[in-house]
Design a protein around this motif. Structure first.
Motif, PDB file in Angstrom:
ATOM      1  N   LEU A 214      65.238  10.625  49.985  1.00 32.84           N
ATOM      2  CA  LEU A 214      66.596  10.437  50.502  1.00 32.84           C
ATOM      3  C   LEU A 214      66.993   8.982  50.307  1.00 32.84           C
ATOM      4  CD1 LEU A 214      66.172  12.381  53.872  1.00 32.84           C
ATOM      5  CD2 LEU A 214      67.105  13.257  51.732  1.00 32.84           C
ATOM      6  N   CYS A 215      68.125   8.770  49.642  1.00 29.83           N
ATOM      7  CA  CYS A 215      68.619   7.421  49.381  1.00 29.83           C
ATOM      8  C   CYS A 215      70.004   7.248  49.986  1.00 29.83           C
ATOM      9  CB  CYS A 215      68.668   7.135  47.877  1.00 29.83           C
ATOM     10  SG  CYS A 215      67.040   7.203  47.073  1.00 29.83           S
ATOM     11  N   SER A 220      70.291   4.043  44.453  1.00 23.68           N
ATOM     12  CA  SER A 220      70.054   2.924  45.358  1.00 23.68           C
ATOM     13  C   SER A 220      68.561   2.674  45.514  1.00 23.68           C
ATOM     14  CB  SER A 220      70.695   3.216  46.721  1.00 23.68           C
ATOM     15  OG  SER A 220      70.310   2.241  47.659  1.00 23.68           O
ATOM     16  N   ASP A 221      68.224   1.428  45.842  1.00 20.29           N
ATOM     17  CA  ASP A 221      66.839   1.078  46.139  1.00 20.29           C
ATOM     18  C   ASP A 221      66.479   1.373  47.592  1.00 20.29           C
ATOM     19  OD1 ASP A 221      66.763   0.168  43.565  1.00 20.29           O
ATOM     20  OD2 ASP A 221      67.134  -1.940  44.111  1.00 20.29           O
ATOM     21  N   ASN A 222      67.481   1.585  48.419  1.00 18.30           N
ATOM     22  CA  ASN A 222      67.261   1.828  49.845  1.00 18.30           C
ATOM     23  C   ASN A 222      66.992   3.317  50.039  1.00 18.30           C
ATOM     24  OD1 ASN A 222      67.109   1.521  52.588  1.00 18.30           O
ATOM     25  ND2 ASN A 222      69.331   1.456  52.901  1.00 18.30           N
ATOM     26  N   CYS A 223      65.713   3.711  49.966  1.00 20.89           N
ATOM     27  CA  CYS A 223      65.333   5.116  50.018  1.00 20.89           C
ATOM     28  C   CYS A 223      64.234   5.314  51.049  1.00 20.89           C
ATOM     29  CB  CYS A 223      64.842   5.605  48.654  1.00 20.89           C
ATOM     30  SG  CYS A 223      66.090   5.489  47.339  1.00 20.89           S
ATOM     31  N   THR A 224      64.135   6.537  51.505  1.00 21.40           N
ATOM     32  CA  THR A 224      63.057   6.934  52.400  1.00 21.40           C
ATOM     33  C   THR A 224      62.500   8.262  51.927  1.00 21.40           C
ATOM     34  OG1 THR A 224      62.456   7.359  54.701  1.00 21.40           O
ATOM     35  CG2 THR A 224      64.620   8.138  53.987  1.00 21.40           C
ATOM     36  N   CYS A 419      77.914   7.750  59.785  1.00 21.92           N
ATOM     37  CA  CYS A 419      77.862   8.293  58.427  1.00 21.92           C
ATOM     38  C   CYS A 419      79.236   8.570  57.832  1.00 21.92           C
ATOM     39  CB  CYS A 419      77.029   9.572  58.411  1.00 21.92           C
ATOM     40  SG  CYS A 419      75.354   9.375  59.104  1.00 21.92           S
ATOM     41  N   GLY A 420      80.267   8.619  58.654  1.00 24.86           N
ATOM     42  CA  GLY A 420      81.616   8.835  58.148  1.00 24.86           C
ATOM     43  C   GLY A 420      81.976  10.290  57.919  1.00 24.86           C
ATOM     44  N   CYS A 421      81.101  11.221  58.322  1.00 16.33           N
ATOM     45  CA  CYS A 421      81.375  12.651  58.174  1.00 16.33           C
ATOM     46  C   CYS A 421      80.546  13.395  59.200  1.00 16.33           C
ATOM     47  CB  CYS A 421      81.057  13.130  56.756  1.00 16.33           C
ATOM     48  SG  CYS A 421      79.350  12.809  56.236  1.00 16.33           S
ATOM     49  N   GLY A 422      80.863  14.682  59.404  1.00 13.17           N
ATOM     50  CA  GLY A 422      80.164  15.481  60.391  1.00 13.17           C
ATOM     51  C   GLY A 422      79.140  16.404  59.761  1.00 13.17           C
ATOM     52  N   TYR A 447      71.782  11.023  57.834  1.00 11.28           N
ATOM     53  CA  TYR A 447      71.444  12.064  58.810  1.00 11.28           C
ATOM     54  C   TYR A 447      69.975  11.993  59.194  1.00 11.28           C
ATOM     55  CZ  TYR A 447      70.038  16.753  60.286  1.00 11.28           C
ATOM     56  OH  TYR A 447      69.470  17.814  60.943  1.00 11.28           O
ATOM     57  N   SER A 448      69.103  11.806  58.223  1.00 17.27           N
ATOM     58  CA  SER A 448      67.674  11.726  58.510  1.00 17.27           C
ATOM     59  C   SER A 448      67.347  10.500  59.363  1.00 17.27           C
ATOM     60  CB  SER A 448      66.886  11.687  57.196  1.00 17.27           C
ATOM     61  OG  SER A 448      65.508  11.560  57.434  1.00 17.27           O
ATOM     62  N   SER A 449      67.980   9.375  59.053  1.00 16.30           N
ATOM     63  CA  SER A 449      67.738   8.160  59.839  1.00 16.30           C
ATOM     64  C   SER A 449      68.239   8.317  61.269  1.00 16.30           C
ATOM     65  CB  SER A 449      68.417   6.964  59.169  1.00 16.30           C
ATOM     66  OG  SER A 449      67.935   6.775  57.853  1.00 16.30           O
ATOM     67  N   LEU A 450      69.395   8.956  61.410  1.00 22.66           N
ATOM     68  CA  LEU A 450      69.961   9.138  62.741  1.00 22.66           C
ATOM     69  C   LEU A 450      69.143  10.129  63.560  1.00 22.66           C
ATOM     70  CD1 LEU A 450      72.378   8.298  64.502  1.00 22.66           C
ATOM     71  CD2 LEU A 450      73.619  10.248  63.595  1.00 22.66           C
ATOM     72  N   ARG A 451      68.665  11.173  62.914  1.00 20.68           N
ATOM     73  CA  ARG A 451      67.878  12.178  63.635  1.00 20.68           C
ATOM     74  C   ARG A 451      66.547  11.626  64.122  1.00 20.68           C
ATOM     75  NH1 ARG A 451      66.304  17.833  60.816  1.00 20.68           N
ATOM     76  NH2 ARG A 451      65.079  16.417  59.526  1.00 20.68           N
ATOM     77  N   SER A 452      65.973  10.684  63.388  1.00 17.94           N
ATOM     78  CA  SER A 452      64.691  10.094  63.787  1.00 17.94           C
ATOM     79  C   SER A 452      64.855   8.838  64.630  1.00 17.94           C
ATOM     80  CB  SER A 452      63.868   9.762  62.535  1.00 17.94           C
ATOM     81  OG  SER A 452      64.559   8.836  61.704  1.00 17.94           O
ATOM     82  N   SER A 453      66.087   8.446  64.923  1.00 20.72           N
ATOM     83  CA  SER A 453      66.331   7.233  65.703  1.00 20.72           C
ATOM     84  C   SER A 453      66.112   7.517  67.190  1.00 20.72           C
ATOM     85  CB  SER A 453      67.759   6.726  65.461  1.00 20.72           C
ATOM     86  OG  SER A 453      68.068   5.666  66.332  1.00 20.72           O
TER      87      SER A 453
END
Length: 653
Positions: A214-215, A220-224, A419-422, A447-453
């Motif tokens: 997921l990027c 992008s280089d910012n991936c998980t 995220c700017g969307c639902g 979404y993944s970052s928010l869910r694990s926050s």
């Protein structure tokens, strides 16, 4: 002036008994109070006086210490729970039934066609087919743009210090350390590329993990990487993310049409002795399960009462889940998803629902628990959600407040803000669109970052409140094969004819479910909260401690209050005296010397006359002229005026 005198006289009258000093007041209190101890301090000898002073001070300290503990216990607002059992005619719960599969595969196949082809080829590469057995070359070209939006990757962990990322559809490999350091993985492969050589390992030497990449945006280089221990979990998660992006762009009415219709799913219905059909169910669209149908929801009609406990007086359903039309990569479980809940409440089947297996008769015996919580300040519960700061997005269904609705609404609000969307699985506020890969390339990463926050999760937990009154349904579930081998032929013939008007058997054991839902008994349990400490308990406890340690009562407290008032009056009197003394000092500072006496004035007048005669006897040239601008002396001002200088009480009168 008269008011001031009246006030002073009133103070004197109030202070006539205790005295005018703090010492006199304290002695008067010790001599007249009904509290044990202070009297002995002033009446005993020096040694006993010291002992009684120490004992009184010690026990008074113990009283205040115990009072502090009691008051702190009362202000903690603890509650006790009590269980009571009652017997009454109860409302039958609302029953929500859904298919475990949200859509008919035959209806959505054209939307998921490219996605299915991608996952089929990816599975072939993961499973490493023998050369020549792959169907890749015979297939039309794959849409790798869809793959690169959210790719599946293999992580080679042979070297744990330097794991390598292998994209299934690419030739190149990238070290995971370089990827996290900012390196970008090249997207230069094609669909006919051979599987990586490193993937040819035996099961004993398995060192690969499948992960979803997921990027924040494509390239992008910012991936998980979301790692999974099983490839089945990874494929399911990847397919859900991709299908969510595709289905979010489909209008709601079209999604409802692609789901299972009530007349096809609900084959038979019986409530008690009364027949019912699919028209007695209310249809809602549930993002996880597609079309769901609710019996006895109570939105348009009064809720049904159960006349008696037992299976003969409950709800009986026969459902057809059409398992042969399941989406292969989206729904790995087959069956019906059902939930019992209160009227006018939204069913959250993913959290509170249960599965009913195909080819079985599932009997569900219900027991009712009613929860009654105390509100503020004993607990932070809410009656209807009006005092919750989170906007309830499920209010569009006209349902009552629940903490599940609040938590999901809170998450959706954060998703929209960050995220700017639902997200597709939750309701949307007005003016907001669902996330998809085209309009929001980095939505899955967000979404993944928010869910694990943990921080955002805790914010929602702190913002949402439990309901003060709740009804819970405890279920006892039993299952048996249905229909039996001896009866399946005639049952399937009848059900097929009733549904399709066909003499051919169109149903089978893999798609039929029978449900029996009923009250086991009419005994219901009420778990209610009550205050563990009340104001009566507090007053009795305070009085008990005061009476035990010092032999006091409420009258002793009134006496103590009286001495405090008397001390305040003494303080006021002392303040008034201090102000009067300060005023006198200011007057003395303005006139530091005492007024002259008559003899002093006469002597000063005589000396002034002699000085005038001596000045006339001097020669004219020795007389000093007055300084320029000096007025001539006024001798009349030196005349004695005793009435103006002396006061009216002077002896000169």
């Amino acid at each position: 002036m008269n008011l001031k005198k009246y006030f002073i006289r009133a103070l004197h009258r109030l202070q006539k008994g205790p005295g005018y000093t703090y010492k006199e007041l304290l002695v008067w209190y010790c001599d007249n109070t009904n509290t044990h101890g202070p009297k002995r301090i002033i009446k005993e000898g020096p040694k006993k006086k010291l002992i009684w002073f120490f004992l009184t001070l010690l026990f008074a300290s113990l009283v205040f210490w115990q009072w502090g503990i009691l008051i702190n216990t009362y202000l903690s607002y603890n509650v006790t729970s009590s269980l009571s059992i009652g017997f009454k005619t109860m409302k039958f719960p609302a029953v929500t039934v859904c298919n475990a599969n949200p859509f008919k595969y035959s209806e959505v196949k054209h939307l998921l066609k490219e996605l299915d082809r991608l996952i089929e080829v990816a599975l072939e590469r993961i499973l490493q087919p023998a050369p020549g057995n792959s169907s890749e070359n015979a297939s039309p070209p794959l849409d790798l743009e869809l793959w690169h939006q959210i790719p599946l990757v293999l992580i080679d962990e042979h070297d744990k210090d330097n794991p390598v990322i292998v994209d299934i559809f690419e030739r190149n490999q990238t070290a995971l350390g370089n990827q996290t350091a900012g390196g970008n993985q090249t997207a230069a492969g094609n669909q006919t590329a051979a599987p990586p050589a490193q993937a040819n390992t035996t099961s004993e030497e398995k060192k690969y993990k499948l992960a979803v990449k997921l990027c924040s945006h494509q390239g992008s280089d910012n991936c998980t990487y979301r790692n999974f221990t099983s490839a089945a979990q990874a494929v399911t998660e990847w397919y859900i993310l991709q299908s969510t992006s595709i289905l979010s762009k489909v209008p709601l009415q079209e999604r409802i049409r692609m789901g299972y219709q009530a007349e096809d799913m609900i084959l038979a219905c019986l409530y008690g002795a009364e027949p019912c059909n699919y028209k007695n169910f209310t249809q809602i669209y549930h993002p996880d399960h597609g079309n769901c149908y609710i019996f006895n929801w109570g939105m348009d009609e009064e809720a049904l009462n159960s006349s008696n406990p037992g299976a003969e007086f409950g709800l009986k359903l026969i459902l057809d889940i059409s398992q042969q039309d399941y989406i292969p990569y989206l729904s790995s479980a087959a069956g019906a998803r059902l939930m019992l809940h209160q009227q006018k409440s939204f069913p959250f089947l993913k959290d509170q629902g249960i599965y009913a297996m195909a080819g079985t008769e599932t009997s569900i015996g219900v027991l009712v628990d009613e929860l009654e919580r105390m509100g503020y300040p004993y607990s932070d519960c809410t009656m209807n959600g009006s005092d919750v700061p989170v906007k309830n997005l499920y209010s569009q269904y006209n349902t009552s407040y629940s903490i599940q609705a609040c938590l999901r609404s809170c998450f959706q609000n954060h998703m929209i803000e960050i995220c700017g969307c639902g997200h597709y699985m939750f309701p949307l506020p007005e003016g907001v669109n669902y996330c998809n890969n085209e309009d929001n390339p980095g939505w899955a990463y967000c979404y993944s970052s928010l869910r694990s926050s943990i921080r955002h999760r805790q914010i929602c937990i702190d913002s949402c409140k439990e309901t003060c009154n709740d009804t819970q349904y405890k279920m006892t579930i039993s299952m048996a094969d249905w229909p039996s081998e001896a009866s399946e032929d005639w049952i399937f013939h009848i059900l097929s004819y009733e549904r399709d008007m066909s003499t051919n058997v169109t149903l089978d054991r893999n798609g039929i479910i029978k449900l029996n839902i009923y009250f086991q008994e009419y005994n219901y349990r009420t778990i209610s909260e009550s205050a563990a400490t009340t104001i009566v308990w507090l007053l009795s406890s305070l009085g008990g401690q005061f009476g035990f340690w010092m032999g006091g009562s409420v009258l002793c407290l009134i006496e103590f209050g009286e001495i405090i008032i008397d001390a305040l009056w003494i303080t006021v009197i002392n303040m008034i005296s201090w102000c009067k003394g300060l005023k006198q000092k200011r007057v003395q500072a303005r006139y530091p010397d005492a007024p002259p006496t008559v003899s002093e004035l006469v002597e000063a007048h005589t000396n002034l006359g002699f000085q005038h005669e001596d000045t006339d006897a001097l020669p004219r040239d020795e007389v000093l002229p007055p300084e320029p601008g000096t007025p001539p002396p006024n001798y009349d001002s030196l005349r004695v005026q005793p009435l103006d200088v002396l006061g009216p009480d002077s002896d000169a009168e």
